[in-house]
Write an enzyme that holds these catalytic residues in place. Structure first.
Site, PDB file in Angstrom:
ATOM      1  N   LYS A  85      -8.385  14.103  -0.495  1.00 33.30           N
ATOM      2  CA  LYS A  85      -7.038  14.554  -0.883  1.00 33.30           C
ATOM      3  C   LYS A  85      -6.976  15.957  -1.488  1.00 33.30           C
ATOM      4  O   LYS A  85      -6.115  16.753  -1.093  1.00 33.30           O
ATOM      5  CB  LYS A  85      -6.395  13.525  -1.815  1.00 33.30           C
ATOM      6  CG  LYS A  85      -6.102  12.177  -1.122  1.00 33.30           C
ATOM      7  CD  LYS A  85      -5.685  11.117  -2.139  1.00 33.30           C
ATOM      8  CE  LYS A  85      -5.378   9.774  -1.487  1.00 33.30           C
ATOM      9  NZ  LYS A  85      -5.114   8.726  -2.504  1.00 33.30           N
ATOM     10  N   TYR A 118      -5.678   9.022 -11.187  1.00 35.62           N
ATOM     11  CA  TYR A 118      -4.549   8.073 -11.151  1.00 35.62           C
ATOM     12  C   TYR A 118      -4.195   7.561 -12.549  1.00 35.62           C
ATOM     13  O   TYR A 118      -4.016   8.346 -13.476  1.00 35.62           O
ATOM     14  CB  TYR A 118      -4.866   6.889 -10.229  1.00 35.62           C
ATOM     15  CG  TYR A 118      -5.494   7.238  -8.913  1.00 35.62           C
ATOM     16  CD1 TYR A 118      -4.814   8.016  -7.992  1.00 35.62           C
ATOM     17  CD2 TYR A 118      -6.769   6.810  -8.587  1.00 35.62           C
ATOM     18  CE1 TYR A 118      -5.381   8.317  -6.758  1.00 35.62           C
ATOM     19  CE2 TYR A 118      -7.345   7.111  -7.359  1.00 35.62           C
ATOM     20  CZ  TYR A 118      -6.639   7.865  -6.459  1.00 35.62           C
ATOM     21  OH  TYR A 118      -7.208   8.154  -5.251  1.00 35.62           O
ATOM     22  N   SER A 163     -10.324   8.868  -0.585  1.00 41.24           N
ATOM     23  CA  SER A 163      -9.376   9.712  -1.329  1.00 41.24           C
ATOM     24  C   SER A 163      -9.955  11.042  -1.803  1.00 41.24           C
ATOM     25  O   SER A 163      -9.205  11.893  -2.273  1.00 41.24           O
ATOM     26  CB  SER A 163      -8.851   8.958  -2.545  1.00 41.24           C
ATOM     27  OG  SER A 163      -7.932   7.987  -2.120  1.00 41.24           O
ATOM     28  N   VAL A 170     -12.470   5.225  -2.612  1.00 36.39           N
ATOM     29  CA  VAL A 170     -12.774   3.792  -2.648  1.00 36.39           C
ATOM     30  C   VAL A 170     -14.056   3.396  -1.903  1.00 36.39           C
ATOM     31  O   VAL A 170     -14.455   2.239  -1.940  1.00 36.39           O
ATOM     32  CB  VAL A 170     -11.605   2.907  -2.143  1.00 36.39           C
ATOM     33  CG1 VAL A 170     -10.455   2.908  -3.127  1.00 36.39           C
ATOM     34  CG2 VAL A 170     -11.149   3.309  -0.759  1.00 36.39           C
ATOM     35  N   TYR A 203      -3.903  10.351   8.705  1.00 38.56           N
ATOM     36  CA  TYR A 203      -4.384  10.284   7.318  1.00 38.56           C
ATOM     37  C   TYR A 203      -5.584   9.339   7.209  1.00 38.56           C
ATOM     38  O   TYR A 203      -6.566   9.623   6.517  1.00 38.56           O
ATOM     39  CB  TYR A 203      -3.232   9.830   6.409  1.00 38.56           C
ATOM     40  CG  TYR A 203      -3.679   9.292   5.073  1.00 38.56           C
ATOM     41  CD1 TYR A 203      -4.055  10.163   4.043  1.00 38.56           C
ATOM     42  CD2 TYR A 203      -3.750   7.917   4.827  1.00 38.56           C
ATOM     43  CE1 TYR A 203      -4.489   9.658   2.811  1.00 38.56           C
ATOM     44  CE2 TYR A 203      -4.169   7.415   3.611  1.00 38.56           C
ATOM     45  CZ  TYR A 203      -4.534   8.281   2.610  1.00 38.56           C
ATOM     46  OH  TYR A 203      -4.965   7.793   1.404  1.00 38.56           O
TER      47      TYR A 203
HETATM   48  N1  GLN Z   1      -7.956   5.373   2.647  1.00 39.92           N
HETATM   49  C1  GLN Z   1      -7.711   4.816   1.354  1.00 39.92           C
HETATM   50  C2  GLN Z   1      -6.244   4.396   1.234  1.00 39.92           C
HETATM   51  O1  GLN Z   1      -5.402   5.094   1.668  1.00 39.92           O
HETATM   52  C3  GLN Z   1      -8.075   5.800   0.293  1.00 39.92           C
HETATM   53  C4  GLN Z   1      -7.820   5.273  -1.111  1.00 39.92           C
HETATM   54  C5  GLN Z   1      -8.775   5.799  -2.137  1.00 39.92           C
HETATM   55  O2  GLN Z   1      -9.888   6.221  -1.849  1.00 39.92           O
HETATM   56  N2  GLN Z   1      -8.394   5.685  -3.401  1.00 39.92           N
HETATM   57  O3  GLN Z   1      -5.942   3.343   0.745  1.00 39.92           O
END
Ligand code: GLN
Length: 427
Positions: free
Chosen positions: A67, A243, A64, A261, A191
């Protein structure tokens, strides 16, 4: 002399190493296999100095943390209006993978949750690009932020795609609302590849430093995205980047940030530094446990909270005194430091208080290192009004901070030294 900064980083890492709580992400099987003991932290300054300790060159997937960077690319490629029409900027207060869409429009609340990031991915490059071309734009763009060509971890990508039920559900919802206009499966594949880009803590710190440095990579010197995009990205990171822990983070750490993550965590402090940490065990929000502790320490130890009140604007007035006597007397306002609105207001106040009998005034900017746009306009207005009142005004501005204050009547003289000003005026 040996720099104390790497020693400080080593000490802070030692302080969190014993914390073994949390667990690597389980929903992507390949990530669960990561060595949970890995730990690293890097600072990258906006002039390109790198300090690191621990596992700073170990590769892991960006997840993430991609993003904010893809949001920056979409804003740069499509413009603010087109992106805002599809992705909002409101914190959701929900988990990263929540299916949270604005009621009615179906617009994802922000680009940091998966729904917003999947949509953002589809907005990169021109609308004509096919999925491979779009992915290339993503890889090239994120690589420019990092300053080196990044590669995709195919096994993590496959592992996530085999289990991407939730992101596919989100994408199909988005397609049903016409937020996505392409095949949802193809967009999720793109993605997921974006999330599988391999980075190191060193790369992430430089990527964050590029955000902190108005979009210019401090090492390569490349302007990766326009400066106007950066404020938008940092604002969204500050409000939505963490978040459902955004409020705790904003109050306790206070650095625009983004977690991933795989265990990465970045923070970008405008005008100062980019920070990255890496440690795979996650808390229930999907954020690195030790990463959060490290950022709490960094913020507290080094006063990095963005809401930390800056030095008083009062400090801008170095002195206000009269040099010389009689007809030779000059009122000198010596300014110092960086001038923004509040500092310029202090100067306005000093200027208003000057006795009407004082015929010569100097504004000495020798010790000023920056003047922002509003401060510049205010100082020029001060100069103009002092001259309109019938005074001779000297602007001591050896580094041309103020620009041309010419009032057209010869009452304002720009000099590089106060002595020149006084000599210039001798009969
Ligand atoms: N690729 C992960 C997902 O879409 C990324 C989530 C994250 O890093 N919070 O679930």
């Amino acid at each position: 002399m040996r720099s104390p900064i790497p020693d400080y980083l080593i000490e802070v890492l030692e302080g969190v190493a014993s914390n073994r709580s949390g667990a690597p992400a389980g929903y992507i099987p390949e990530l669960a296999a990561a060595d949970p003991e890995q730990l690293g932290a890097v600072f990258a300054t906006v002039d390109g100095e790198i300090y690191g300790a621990g596992d700073i060159d170990a590769e892991f997937t960006i997840q993430s943390i991609s993003k904010p960077f893809t949001y920056a690319l979409a804003l740069a490629d499509r413009g603010f209006d087109a992106v805002l029409a599809k992705v909002g900027v409101e914190p959701s207060g929900e988990a990263f993978n929540e299916i949270s869409l604005e009621s009615g429009s179906g617009r994802p609340l922000n680009p940091m949750i998966n729904a917003g990031a999947i949509t953002t991915h589809s907005l990169i490059g021109s609308a004509e690009l096919d999925s491979a071309e779009r992915l290339e734009r993503v890889v090239a763009g994120l690589s420019a932020f990092a300053g080196r060509r990044l590669a995709i971890d195919e096994s993590v990508c496959t592992s996530e795609l085999e289990n991407a039920y939730r992101n596919l559900a989100i994408a199909h919802m988005l397609r049903s609302h016409d937020i996505l206009t392409e095949d949802p499966t193809t967009v999720v594949a793109g993605y997921t590849r974006q999330c599988s880009l391999l980075v190191t803590a060193r790369d992430l710190a430089l990527m964050a430093a590029t955000l902190a440095n108005r979009g210019v990579n401090p090492v390569s010197g490349e302007q990766v995205v326009p400066e106007s995009v950066i404020r938008q990205v940092l604002s969204v990171m500050a409000t939505c980047g963490m978040y459902d822990a955004a409020g705790d983070w904003a109050t306790q750490v206070g650095i625009p940030a983004k977690s991933g993550v795989a265990g990465g965590l970045i923070g970008a402090l405008p005008g100062q530094i980019g920070i990255a940490t890496f440690s795979p065990r996650l808390d229930p929000h999907g954020t690195s446990v030790r990463g959060v502790s490290l950022f709490e320490r960094f913020s507290a130890d080094m006063g990095l909270h963005v809401m930390e009140v800056p030095a008083a604007a009062r400090a801008v007035m170095r002195s206000n005194h009269v040099v010389g006597t009689g007809a030779d007397a000059v009122r000198v306002l010596r300014l110092q430091g960086g001038l923004r609105f509040a500092g310029a207001e202090r100067v306005v106040r000093e200027a208003v208080d000057i006795e009407s009998a004082e015929a010569r005034v100097a504004l000495d900017l020798t010790m000023v290192y920056s003047v922002d746009d509003v401060a510049r306009r205010m100082l020029l207005e001060v100069v103009r009004r002092l001259a309109l009142d019938g005074r001779s005004v000297y602007v001591v501005d050896p580094e041309s901070m103020l620009g041309d204050p010419d009032t057209g009547d010869g009452r304002v003289i720009v000099v590089s030294d106060l002595a020149d000003a006084r000599a210039a005026d001798q009969p």
